[in-house]
Each structure stands twice: as C-alpha cells, then as structure tokens.
Design a protein around this motif. Sequence first.
Motif, PDB file in Angstrom:
ATOM      1  N   THR A  58       0.804  -1.224   0.000  1.00 57.90           N
ATOM      2  CA  THR A  58       0.000   0.000   0.000  1.00 57.90           C
ATOM      3  C   THR A  58       0.835   1.271   0.000  1.00 57.90           C
ATOM      4  N   SER A  60       1.871   2.676   2.642  1.00 61.84           N
ATOM      5  CA  SER A  60       1.711   3.250   3.971  1.00 61.84           C
ATOM      6  C   SER A  60       1.464   2.113   4.951  1.00 61.84           C
ATOM      7  N   THR A  63      -2.288   2.235   6.489  1.00 64.30           N
ATOM      8  CA  THR A  63      -3.375   1.647   5.700  1.00 64.30           C
ATOM      9  C   THR A  63      -3.243   0.132   5.624  1.00 64.30           C
ATOM     10  N   SER A  91     -11.269  -1.496   3.267  1.00 59.95           N
ATOM     11  CA  SER A  91     -10.900  -0.751   4.472  1.00 59.95           C
ATOM     12  C   SER A  91      -9.533  -0.084   4.314  1.00 59.95           C
ATOM     13  N   PHE A  93      -8.292   0.884   1.436  1.00 62.89           N
ATOM     14  CA  PHE A  93      -8.554   1.967   0.487  1.00 62.89           C
ATOM     15  C   PHE A  93      -9.198   3.165   1.172  1.00 62.89           C
ATOM     16  N   ALA A  94     -10.187   2.902   2.030  1.00 65.24           N
ATOM     17  CA  ALA A  94     -10.871   3.978   2.750  1.00 65.24           C
ATOM     18  C   ALA A  94      -9.926   4.660   3.738  1.00 65.24           C
ATOM     19  N   GLY A  96      -6.881   5.136   3.344  1.00 68.53           N
ATOM     20  CA  GLY A  96      -5.991   5.997   2.563  1.00 68.53           C
ATOM     21  C   GLY A  96      -6.548   7.391   2.359  1.00 68.53           C
ATOM     22  N   PHE A  97      -7.858   7.538   2.382  1.00 71.76           N
ATOM     23  CA  PHE A  97      -8.465   8.861   2.243  1.00 71.76           C
ATOM     24  C   PHE A  97      -8.348   9.698   3.493  1.00 71.76           C
ATOM     25  N   PHE A  98      -8.318   9.048   4.634  1.00 72.91           N
ATOM     26  CA  PHE A  98      -8.284   9.767   5.907  1.00 72.91           C
ATOM     27  C   PHE A  98      -6.879  10.010   6.425  1.00 72.91           C
TER      28      PHE A  98
END
Length: 99
Positions: A58, A60, A63, A91, A93-94, A96-98
């Motif tokens: 990923t 990160s 994540t 989860s 992927f989500a 990564g947005f935050f």
Amino acid sequence: MKLMIYIIVMAGVTYLIRMLPFAFFRRKINSQFFRSLLYYIPYAVLSAMTIPAIFYSTGSYITAAVGTVAAVALAYFGLPLIAVALAAAASAFAAGFFI
C-alpha cells in the motif's frame, strides 16, 4: 541453450525436493513433535511470504495495518475468503483517504 540448462536444473531440484522425503521416511512418523512441525510448516511459510507483501503493497504502514486488522477480525468470525479479501481491500482503500 542457457534456458534449457536452467529448466533442466530447476526440474532436477524440484524432483529432489519432492523425492527425498519418500526416500528417507519410509515408515510412518510417530513423533508427535515432528508430525506437528510438519503440519504447521505450510502455514508458517505462507505467513512469512504474505505478511511482508501486505505491508509493502500500500505504500503506507497505517493503511496496511487497517486492512490487516479488518481481515483478521472478519476471518476470526468465519466469513468467506472473498468477503474477507474485499473488506480488507476496501478498508485499506478507505483508510488511505483519511490519512
């Protein structure tokens, strides 16, 4: 020519790895320790190959950790593999947005 040599060497190595246990262990293994050890080796090898790939995939660690925690939690509750894989990917992927 080199390719044929590589293929022959790999075929020989693969054959030896599969043939040697039959040559050395002709009787049933009675030792509970060795039977247990041989039972868990595939799981240990799979974990050793999968866990590093999860954390490098990923980009990160956070994540990846979120996806791993989601996967372990859903697998613990006995969900099917496809549901666990999709939920872990979603989860991560989500997350990564935050982050």
